[in-house]
Design an enzyme around this catalytic site. Sequence first.
Site, PDB file in Angstrom:
ATOM      1  N   GLY A 236       1.748  -4.817  -5.242  1.00 55.68           N
ATOM      2  CA  GLY A 236       2.715  -3.955  -4.585  1.00 55.68           C
ATOM      3  C   GLY A 236       2.260  -3.610  -3.180  1.00 55.68           C
ATOM      4  O   GLY A 236       1.070  -3.722  -2.841  1.00 55.68           O
ATOM      5  N   CYS A 237       3.189  -3.154  -2.359  1.00 57.95           N
ATOM      6  CA  CYS A 237       2.863  -2.860  -0.960  1.00 57.95           C
ATOM      7  C   CYS A 237       1.919  -1.663  -0.831  1.00 57.95           C
ATOM      8  O   CYS A 237       0.904  -1.741  -0.130  1.00 57.95           O
ATOM      9  CB  CYS A 237       4.145  -2.637  -0.155  1.00 57.95           C
ATOM     10  SG  CYS A 237       5.270  -1.402  -0.845  1.00 57.95           S
ATOM     11  N   PHE A 238       2.223  -0.568  -1.507  1.00 56.36           N
ATOM     12  CA  PHE A 238       1.345   0.601  -1.432  1.00 56.36           C
ATOM     13  C   PHE A 238      -0.065   0.303  -1.948  1.00 56.36           C
ATOM     14  O   PHE A 238      -1.056   0.664  -1.295  1.00 56.36           O
ATOM     15  CB  PHE A 238       1.942   1.780  -2.206  1.00 56.36           C
ATOM     16  CG  PHE A 238       3.067   2.492  -1.514  1.00 56.36           C
ATOM     17  CD1 PHE A 238       2.902   3.040  -0.245  1.00 56.36           C
ATOM     18  CD2 PHE A 238       4.301   2.640  -2.135  1.00 56.36           C
ATOM     19  CE1 PHE A 238       3.940   3.706   0.395  1.00 56.36           C
ATOM     20  CE2 PHE A 238       5.348   3.309  -1.507  1.00 56.36           C
ATOM     21  CZ  PHE A 238       5.168   3.843  -0.238  1.00 56.36           C
ATOM     22  N   PRO A 239      -0.216  -0.340  -3.107  1.00 56.28           N
ATOM     23  CA  PRO A 239      -1.570  -0.618  -3.592  1.00 56.28           C
ATOM     24  C   PRO A 239      -2.374  -1.528  -2.670  1.00 56.28           C
ATOM     25  O   PRO A 239      -3.603  -1.435  -2.640  1.00 56.28           O
ATOM     26  CB  PRO A 239      -1.320  -1.292  -4.949  1.00 56.28           C
ATOM     27  CG  PRO A 239       0.012  -0.789  -5.380  1.00 56.28           C
ATOM     28  CD  PRO A 239       0.808  -0.659  -4.123  1.00 56.28           C
ATOM     29  N   THR A 240      -1.697  -2.404  -1.928  1.00 52.49           N
ATOM     30  CA  THR A 240      -2.423  -3.280  -1.011  1.00 52.49           C
ATOM     31  C   THR A 240      -3.130  -2.464   0.062  1.00 52.49           C
ATOM     32  O   THR A 240      -4.350  -2.553   0.247  1.00 52.49           O
ATOM     33  CB  THR A 240      -1.476  -4.305  -0.372  1.00 52.49           C
ATOM     34  OG1 THR A 240      -0.965  -5.172  -1.389  1.00 52.49           O
ATOM     35  CG2 THR A 240      -2.185  -5.127   0.682  1.00 52.49           C
TER      36      THR A 240
END
Length: 328
Positions: free
Chosen positions: A142-146
């Site tokens: 996901g974008c946030f976890p990256t």
Amino acid sequence: MEIAIIGASGYTGGELMRLLLHHPSADVVAATSRNLDGTPVASVHPHLRGLTDLVFRNTDVGDIDADFAFLAVPHTAAMKVAGTLAERGIKTVDLSADYRLEKDVYEKTYGVVHEAYFKAPYGLTELHRDEVRGAAFVANPGCFPTGATLAAAPLASRAHTIIYDSKTGVSGAGNTPSATTHYPNVGDNFSAYKWTTHRHLAEMKQEAARLGSTARCYFTPHLLPVNRGILTTAHILLNEPMEQAEVEALYRKFYEGEFFVRYQRPTLAAVRGTNFCDVAVESEGDRVVAVSAIDNLVKGASGQAIQNMNLMCGFAENDGLRSAGMLP
């Protein structure tokens, strides 16, 4: 290598096509959409006009003729076709959430039964390169976890608590209009949402644990009135204090040789349109503030998917992704 993009009408599909135009070893030959069969791709993605003559087709996955596929579909949709692609020997990167988490965690987090679970490498390439290299199927993070995980990774095993505070551009919500993304509700405004319940927290906890951390992890996202980008501030509360020079040296060594992670003051403008993640840290002893910046549609989605494809297929990891940010 011939590429199929399954679910190509959204922002991530458009970004995949934009980036793959510059890839020396890839040619997009199929762009699928259930609702836009027969519609020229450039009429939905006008920035691609003159660069592609592709037409959206409502093609069954069993009829896809390609060497590689990107699944740019919502969660629960990917699980319905992932097995077919695997059976046909088509290497795949899945941009949905369906294969990022362990089965029980996925079902609890997303509130659905996983109908076709199998274990897949988690494609945060900087941390899982050996698992991704040569794999047949990879789950794109996901974008946030990256951005969050790359901000905290070097210190995760030394922390007892990590608090992630992220600000994201509106494109992270996808291209379907809603009250949340309606301009009068977003422009000249700033707000938090899903204060304690955002689904991406499960990925952040998973990655912290894989880094040997027992830290408690918390996450609150905020919506910025911009199109692209995620700026994450990670408050990392350490078991033992560390001075600035020691922390900075740790980060520089941890990301030494990583093309896409740059140690410098993070700003959204410097990474806009790129696959870079910029990171910097500041220590006050027992608390380190680590800040990261990514483009949510590139390093947070399509660019990272291509980075994974490159590693899966034996290309240079930065093929098609050597571009500078659009500054100013």
